[in-house]
Motif scaffolding. Structure first.
Motif, short mmCIF file in Angstrom:
data_model
loop_
_atom_site.label_atom_id
_atom_site.label_comp_id
_atom_site.label_asym_id
_atom_site.label_seq_id
_atom_site.Cartn_x
_atom_site.Cartn_y
_atom_site.Cartn_z
N UNK A 29 20.33 33.36 30.97
CA UNK A 29 20.31 33.67 32.39
C UNK A 29 21.19 32.69 33.14
N UNK A 30 21.78 33.17 34.26
CA UNK A 30 22.60 32.32 35.10
C UNK A 30 21.69 31.46 35.97
N UNK A 74 24.67 32.10 43.30
CA UNK A 74 25.17 31.93 44.65
C UNK A 74 26.70 31.90 44.68
N UNK A 75 27.33 31.32 43.67
CA UNK A 75 28.79 31.32 43.60
C UNK A 75 29.31 32.74 43.42
N UNK A 88 28.57 32.66 48.32
CA UNK A 88 27.91 31.81 49.29
C UNK A 88 28.15 30.33 49.05
N UNK A 89 28.59 29.99 47.83
CA UNK A 89 28.92 28.60 47.50
C UNK A 89 30.35 28.55 46.98
N UNK A 90 31.02 27.37 47.12
CA UNK A 90 32.39 27.20 46.63
C UNK A 90 32.39 26.66 45.25
#
Length: 179
Positions: A165-166, A172-173, A177-179
């Motif tokens: 699983x991630x 979120x990436x 939503x995240x860099x």
């Protein structure tokens, strides 16, 4: 003074008994109502009104005074001498007794209704429990059997390796939503 208190207490008890007996049967009031009113204006059979029951204060006061005036006139006709000094305490005591009687009858009626509703509700709850108890084993057996089968299937399928699983950061990436 003590005779006055005794008459007062006796008249309170007399007032309670008057109210109680009139709640059972208001025949005298109904008979007078038939004599004094036309057919259209007579009391309905379900009407419980009487001399003391369902009356306001002033009619009750008038009826109690008439009752004691008639009693005093009757006693004055007897050959022995009586005193009419206790008239006020007898009238006041009887009125208090009438109101105490109405309170007792109302409390008794509401408590009986409350008790009956509680008993009926309890019977309904017990009946619901009994009917659910009869129906429940079939559903429970099906649910238990199906969950047991699912648990066995999971144990047989868990032997296969699962995809990793991630992490939350990676998800979120993926969403941007995240860099």
């Amino acid at each position: 003074m003590t005779l006055d208190i005794i008459i007062f207490i006796a008249s309170v008890v007399f007032g309670i008994s008057l109210y109680w007996s009139e709640t059972k049967s208001n025949g005298l009031y109904r008979a007078i109502n038939k004599l004094t009113h036309s057919k259209e204006l007579q009391m309905k059979p379900e009407n419980k009104k009487g001399f003391f029951v369902n009356q306001e204060f002033i009619p009750r006061l008038i009826y109690v005074n008439l009752l004691f005036i008639i009693a005093l006139l009757f006693l004055l006709l007897l050959p022995f001498k009586i005193q009419a000094d206790f008239y006020v305490s007898a009238v006041v005591g009887t009125l208090i007794g009438v109101y105490l009687g109405s309170f007792v009858v109302k409390v008794k009626g509401t408590s009986e209704n409350l008790f009956d509703s509680v008993v009926d509700t309890g019977k309904e709850i017990i009946d619901d429990i009994k009917t659910k108890e009869k129906e429940a084993p079939e559903f429970v057996k099906e649910d238990v059997n199906s969950t047991a089968v699912e648990a066995e299937e999971k144990t047989t399928h868990t032997e296969e390796p699962e995809a990793p699983k991630k992490s939350a950061r990676e998800r979120l990436k993926d969403k941007g939503l995240l860099k």
